[in-house]
Structures are given as C-alpha cells and as structure tokens.
Design an enzyme around this catalytic site. Structure first.
Site, PDB file in Angstrom:
ATOM      1  N   GLU A  54       0.475  -1.499  -0.029  1.00 49.85           N
ATOM      2  CA  GLU A  54      -0.056  -0.336   0.052  1.00 49.85           C
ATOM      3  C   GLU A  54       0.817   1.590  -0.341  1.00 49.85           C
ATOM      4  OE1 GLU A  54      -3.168  -0.547   3.075  1.00 49.85           O
ATOM      5  OE2 GLU A  54      -4.102  -2.054   2.620  1.00 49.85           O
ATOM      6  N   GLY A  60       4.814  -1.185   2.931  1.00 45.17           N
ATOM      7  CA  GLY A  60       6.097  -1.591   1.756  1.00 45.17           C
ATOM      8  C   GLY A  60       6.072  -3.173   2.426  1.00 45.17           C
ATOM      9  N   ARG A 106      36.449  -4.366 -28.256  1.00 48.11           N
ATOM     10  CA  ARG A 106      37.324  -3.045 -28.142  1.00 48.11           C
ATOM     11  C   ARG A 106      38.220  -3.495 -28.220  1.00 48.11           C
ATOM     12  NH1 ARG A 106      36.223   2.355 -28.825  1.00 48.11           N
ATOM     13  NH2 ARG A 106      37.116   3.030 -26.783  1.00 48.11           N
ATOM     14  N   GLN A 132      30.644   0.091 -16.380  1.00 44.45           N
ATOM     15  CA  GLN A 132      32.164   0.019 -16.249  1.00 44.45           C
ATOM     16  C   GLN A 132      32.591  -0.428 -17.764  1.00 44.45           C
ATOM     17  OE1 GLN A 132      32.830   2.152 -13.923  1.00 44.45           O
ATOM     18  NE2 GLN A 132      35.045   2.313 -13.502  1.00 44.45           N
ATOM     19  N   GLU A 145       9.806  -8.148  -4.253  1.00 45.04           N
ATOM     20  CA  GLU A 145       8.900  -8.837  -3.746  1.00 45.04           C
ATOM     21  C   GLU A 145       9.945  -9.115  -2.747  1.00 45.04           C
ATOM     22  OE1 GLU A 145       7.274 -12.587  -5.912  1.00 45.04           O
ATOM     23  OE2 GLU A 145       7.001 -11.736  -7.272  1.00 45.04           O
TER      24      GLU A 145
END
Length: 379
Positions: free
Chosen positions: A127, A131, A268, A336, A363
């Site tokens: 609500e 929580g 890369r 990163q 949850e």
C-alpha cells in the site's frame, strides 16, 4: 548431484530464446523509452504456455516444474527484465495464489484464462504507506450480506491497470493481527475499482506498475480465497515461491550483462589489443562469471526444494537476496567495462543496470531477505 539441465529445461530455454529474439528484442528499447506494456506480447507468451508454466494441465497449464519456470525467466531476463518481471508476477503471485489456496470452483473459473493469456493477472499486497510493514495495511473489507465492501488502495502493483483479475490482500480483522487479513479475487470491471499508472520508473519500464483504488467495491463471498483471515499467511507462502522467480529473473539480467560484457571486451580494442586481454577487465569478467554461476545454483536449489514440497523459505531467501545483488553488480560492471558507450542507450549495459535495481526491492527487499534468513538460521 546432477547439475545438467534436463530435456524440458533445454527445450524451454531454446523456445524462450527464439521467442525473445523475434518478439521482444526488436521492440524492447522502444517499450522501455515509452514505458509501454505490450499486452499483445504477453498474450503470445500465453499461447506458448509461459503464463501457466508450472500449472497442471487440468487447469490449462503447461504442467512443468519450477526448474523449467526458473529457466524460462532466466532466458527472458537476458533480453528484457521488464517483460520477465511481468511473466514472474503473473505466474508466481496472481495465478500462484489462486492455484495454491483457491477453491476448486475458483481454480476452474480463473486459472485456464490466466494460463492461456486471455486474462492478465495482478496481485496486491503493498500500500502507499505500508511496504515491508504489510501488517499495518489500511485497505479494509466489511461484510454486507453475502458481499464484502472494500475500500482503500494498493500501490506498486504489477499489471494493476491492465490486469483482468487481481488477487488483493485486505484487512478483515484488527490491525497487526496476522489472522485479520483476507485474500479476495477482484475482476477489473467491478464498479468502484480503478487504477492509475505509475510513470517515470528507473527500470523494468516495459512492465506496467500502477496504484489500485477501491471505492466501495462489492465482492461476492464466493471470491474469498481460502479461510477468512488467512490471507497474510497465504501471502507469505506465495512470496516464498515468488522469490524463486525474482532470483531466476535476476540471474537472467546478470547473465545478460555478463555476456554483453564478454562480447564487448573481445571486440573493443585499446592500446593495440582487445580490452579482454587486460587483467583489469579479465578479472571483472571472472568475478561476474563466478557470481552468476553461484546465483543460478542457489536458484535451482530453491526450485528443486519447491518441486519436492520441501521447506525452502531459507533457500528461497538465499537465492533472491544473492541473485538480485549479483544482478546489480553485473549491471554496474557492464557499464564500467563499456566505459562511455556503456553510459548510453545505444549499448545494452545501462538497461541491464536500471532493470537490475528493482530485483533488490520487489517481492521483499534485500534487507527483508536478511531478516528472513537470520530468523531461519537462528531458530
């Protein structure tokens, strides 16, 4: 112990992988940018059997186990955490609550439609002001003849706006009474039941989140799930299984970030060679790989216990806590590793990081998982 995926898991993984590449990946960035919940894609997953994957065939489900269910969510998480979250919430919470605690009449009425995707399911516990402290919920139901009149609101509800049916936890007794809360099935078109979409979320933006509002909503007594006052106890049992689904989804998000990082690091080049050949990057990848493997093992352990109807509150919390934190670490490391490119939406790292953070909250937060684990180990 056999750590290999079984034949069903291999089949499910390939099916979900193919579906995700065809139906989700081409659209996920647009859905993410627009916070669009693709109901039509959910319904397609219902046709594939993914919206009732562990539900017995007699109720319209696929009849698989929690191992196949976890595998499917891992594959979805590798592509889009938002779609994975919607599948998890639909299966574990709404459908799961009715399946494990509903009457035979309720199961026959709702489960086939939920499993097929004809109905999208929502589940309401949280609500606006409660929580983790769910025992202080303010939404109430008062008996009036053979009906219940419900007033209040639920917040942060997956599919709260688009869901066709919702399982809602409501106070029918005194405040803080663990046997003063009852679960109700509420259909979307019920007079007085409305919802407002929550916008501008950090991540999982393709999964709809809403506030549900109840203004003198009348629900028949036949829509009470199980015994009166047992809703909170039911909810805790539902969340035990639900944590496995979030753990599995977390593993998927983490592995997606890891695999994207490996691919990027091999392609890369800096200082004349692929950055994967630099120890600083290679060690990051080694840590990510190790943590993803560990998270998956914890998740499958909890799923195994669930399948065999063995106690798994502690193991479910282990998996959910660890896997969700791993997903954040892997998302962060992916950004990163990709550097400036990782900070842009042109590359997948930033989305994995944004989607991962919800895993540590939904949850049961990481802090709540520590409460559960500590209580279990100190019994």
């Amino acid at each position: 112990m056999n750590f290999d995926l079984n034949e069903n898991q291999i089949m499910i993984a390939q099916m979900v992988r193919d579906f995700a590449e065809k139906e989700i990946r081409p659209h996920m960035n647009k859905w993410d940018a627009e916070e669009y919940f693709p109901v039509e894609t959910m319904k397609k997953m219902g046709e594939l059997g993914l919206l009732g994957i562990y539900l017995p065939e007699e109720y319209g489900g696929s009849g698989f186990s929690y191992l196949e269910y976890a595998t499917a969510l891992m594959e979805l998480g590798k592509v889009c955490g938002g779609i994975g979250l919607s599948v998890a919430a639909h299966n574990s919470l709404c459908l799961g609550h009715i399946y494990y605690h509903g009457t035979e009449e309720q199961k026959k009425k709702y489960l086939p439609k939920l499993a097929s995707g004809e109905f999208i399911g929502a589940w309401g516990l949280t609500e606006p002001n409660t929580g983790s402290d769910a025992m202080r919920m303010k939404t109430t139901a008062v008996k009036d003849g053979d009906e219940w009149v419900i007033n209040g609101a639920k917040n942060w509800i997956t599919h709260g706006l688009s869901g066709d049916v919702a399982v809602v936890l409501v106070r029918t007794g005194e405040l803080l009474d663990s046997k003063g809360i009852t679960a109700f099935i509420i259909e979307k078109e019920t007079p007085g039941f409305s919802a407002v979409k929550i916008k501008d979320k950090l991540g999982v933006r393709a999964s709809e989140t809403a506030e549900m509002i109840f203004d003198n909503v009348r629900v028949p007594d036949a829509n009470v799930i199980g015994e009166l006052g047992m809703g909170f106890i039911q909810a805790m049992q539902v969340l035990d299984g639900g944590r496995i689904s979030i753990a599995a989804l977390s593993c998927g998000v983490a592995r997606g970030a890891y695999e994207a990082s490996v691919k990027y690091a091999k392609e890369r080049e800096q200082f004349g060679k692929p950055i994967s050949q630099f120890q600083a990057i290679a060690f990051k990848l080694a840590d990510m790989a190790t943590e993803v493997e560990a998270a998956e093992l914890l998740t499958f352990q909890a799923a195994y216990l669930k399948n065999n109807k063995m106690p798994m509150t502690r193991e479910g919390a282990f998996a959910k806590y660890y896997a969700s934190e791993v997903s954040v670490r892997c998302g962060n490391e992916a950004v990163q590793i990709m550097g400036g490119y990782g900070y842009t939406k042109e590359y997948p790292a930033e989305k994995f990081l944004r989607d991962s953070k919800l895993m540590t909250i939904g949850e049961g937060t990481s802090e709540i998982q520590k409460v559960v684990i500590s209580r279990e180990i100190l019994k």
